[in-house]
Write a protein that holds these residues in place. Sequence first.
Motif, PDB file in Angstrom:
ATOM      1  N   SER A 177     -30.590  -7.226  -5.561  1.00 28.92           N
ATOM      2  CA  SER A 177     -30.361  -6.111  -4.867  1.00 28.92           C
ATOM      3  C   SER A 177     -30.926  -4.790  -5.066  1.00 28.92           C
ATOM      4  CB  SER A 177     -28.821  -5.848  -4.962  1.00 28.92           C
ATOM      5  OG  SER A 177     -28.444  -5.325  -6.338  1.00 28.92           O
ATOM      6  N   GLY A 178     -31.765  -4.985  -6.204  1.00 27.12           N
ATOM      7  CA  GLY A 178     -32.712  -3.901  -6.817  1.00 27.12           C
ATOM      8  C   GLY A 178     -32.365  -3.230  -8.085  1.00 27.12           C
ATOM      9  N   ARG A 179     -31.169  -3.742  -8.705  1.00 28.12           N
ATOM     10  CA  ARG A 179     -30.876  -3.234 -10.054  1.00 28.12           C
ATOM     11  C   ARG A 179     -31.774  -3.567 -11.046  1.00 28.12           C
ATOM     12  NH1 ARG A 179     -25.427  -5.933  -8.390  1.00 28.12           N
ATOM     13  NH2 ARG A 179     -24.036  -4.189  -8.073  1.00 28.12           N
ATOM     14  N   ILE A 180     -31.858  -2.741 -11.929  1.00 25.09           N
ATOM     15  CA  ILE A 180     -32.857  -2.677 -13.016  1.00 25.09           C
ATOM     16  C   ILE A 180     -32.181  -2.902 -14.484  1.00 25.09           C
ATOM     17  CG2 ILE A 180     -34.906  -1.348 -14.174  1.00 25.09           C
ATOM     18  CD1 ILE A 180     -35.077   0.083 -11.371  1.00 25.09           C
ATOM     19  N   VAL A 181     -32.932  -3.699 -15.282  1.00 20.64           N
ATOM     20  CA  VAL A 181     -32.679  -3.995 -16.614  1.00 20.64           C
ATOM     21  C   VAL A 181     -33.631  -3.816 -17.643  1.00 20.64           C
ATOM     22  CG1 VAL A 181     -31.391  -5.323 -18.123  1.00 20.64           C
ATOM     23  CG2 VAL A 181     -30.326  -5.116 -16.099  1.00 20.64           C
ATOM     24  N   PHE A 182     -33.609  -3.056 -18.470  1.00 22.52           N
ATOM     25  CA  PHE A 182     -34.614  -3.176 -19.502  1.00 22.52           C
ATOM     26  C   PHE A 182     -34.261  -3.821 -20.655  1.00 22.52           C
ATOM     27  CE2 PHE A 182     -36.526   1.300 -18.034  1.00 22.52           C
ATOM     28  CZ  PHE A 182     -37.020   0.837 -17.019  1.00 22.52           C
ATOM     29  N   ILE A 183     -34.915  -4.736 -21.056  1.00 22.77           N
ATOM     30  CA  ILE A 183     -34.578  -5.374 -22.353  1.00 22.77           C
ATOM     31  C   ILE A 183     -35.879  -5.232 -23.228  1.00 22.77           C
ATOM     32  CG2 ILE A 183     -34.109  -7.919 -23.362  1.00 22.77           C
ATOM     33  CD1 ILE A 183     -33.686  -8.667 -20.599  1.00 22.77           C
TER      34      ILE A 183
END
Length: 529
Positions: free
Chosen positions: A91-97
């Motif tokens: 859906s386009g959610r963004i997670v930076f790890i």
Amino acid sequence: MSQVQYIEEDFVVVRREPDSDSRQRVTLTFGDPVHKLGHDQGWTKIEVLSYFDGPFIGYVKGDLPVRDQPILSFSMIDVQQGDGLILQTPSGRIVFIDGGDNVLFARHAAARFRHRQSSDDEPLEVDAIIITHGDADHFDGLNDIRRSEDLPNSMARKRLFIHPKRVFHNGLVKSPSRDESGHTIPDRERFGRTVAQGNDLFVVDLYDDPRDAPKEAMGAPFERWAQSLDHWEQRGESELKRIAFGMDEGELFGFLADEGIQVEVQGPFATEVVDPDDGNLKPALPFLHEPERSAVMHLGQGGGGHGGLSASHTINGHSIALRLTYGNVRFSLTGDLNQEAMDLMLRSLSTDRLEAEIVKAPHHGSADFDLRALKAMRPVVAIVSSGDENAMKEYIHPRASLMAALGQSMRGDTGIVLCTELAAFFATKDWCYTRDGLAEYFKARKDQQFSGEDLRKLFSGVPRAEDPREMFYGFERTNFGIIHFRTDGERVLVFTHSGKAGLNEAYRFTVTMEQGERVVRFADSVVTR
């Protein structure tokens, strides 16, 4: 306008105009969003929606296969010595790890999301930043995202404005190795208060908000991080939270659940101890140890370590470890886990909870790992983040013993090991001036006019400096060693780029459930049209 659809083939060559030359071509990948606009004389006309500079119209030869459902994208960014990963949900959610310790992660993110046109008033919403642990090579580069906002207009393409909704970390704040007087701070004092319990020493000062740590306990990277958190919070609320094994994963990662993404926290492992100040029970993390100096340290078993207490091994070993599951495909993210921590993981989790199709090798390919844990993970693809940056950060990563262990741990007869350092490409640039040499050259010729051709020759090493110390033989990094994954939960495409346009190292496989077991099948080759 037609509905958004997604590229179905592995790779698709898009031309700006039909029959345009190679300089006018762009390669799209499985899952990239497009609008199909129609057919004309054997070409499919499309609008490319997520290209760096924004949408554009292009043409694909023949009838372009598309799909209606978006996919999951996962990338390991080449940050040299460090970790930096980006998860984008269907859906386009963004997670930076993590985010490395230099500008490379920030520059990649700015280019990747340039089409979203972020600003101070409309920042890019980042659903979560997960910092696996508080070593600078895993989070200091995130501060460069904040600093990018102040770049001049000439560098506007490198700006990125974000608002992180959540920031998860392991709760440890490591002090500098020396105090303001220059005296060495003992390792056992670098995390604040400790409590002895039996033969173990536990760190009891764990923070949900690292800004709550005493000023003197913060090194320069933590101070910069506190400034970034202050800055981003002006754009809206951010949830800051220490996370560990045993916490409510649904509460922590429920924002991903509606897309069918399950997240399991597989470390660190906290223990309740008595707070020495108020007598109440509180979670604490055990101090870990220097490993045994042995070529076979990866074969060790049992807890307790072998050497003295070590602040660096403690903060590494208590990295946040996660397993992400999307459909049939699982990702194991190991931060900088070491042998002592992986041994604890093995003793705390059943082996079926460790298995994953994609495994991030712990600690940039360090020799300090546990072979039994890697074998329990049974990867199909293993990825390593490493790089030569400077002599101070040279740790000989990835180690030969780790690479061999990954080979031993692979599931089935076909396994893939990819490394950011090996995927990068350097082109020869000939002789170049040093900064001092270039300054001397212009100083000596300050009254001379230079044409564009003169400058081109100068920067390619012509004319030569009279003093050879003013020159060096140069290489240019023309391709970064980024490792990409695209998956719909069953089909997986993994690929890197190269120094040659249109040439990728790429593999495609499927993960299907058959009689309760995951079965992996590789395609003979990827498809490019």
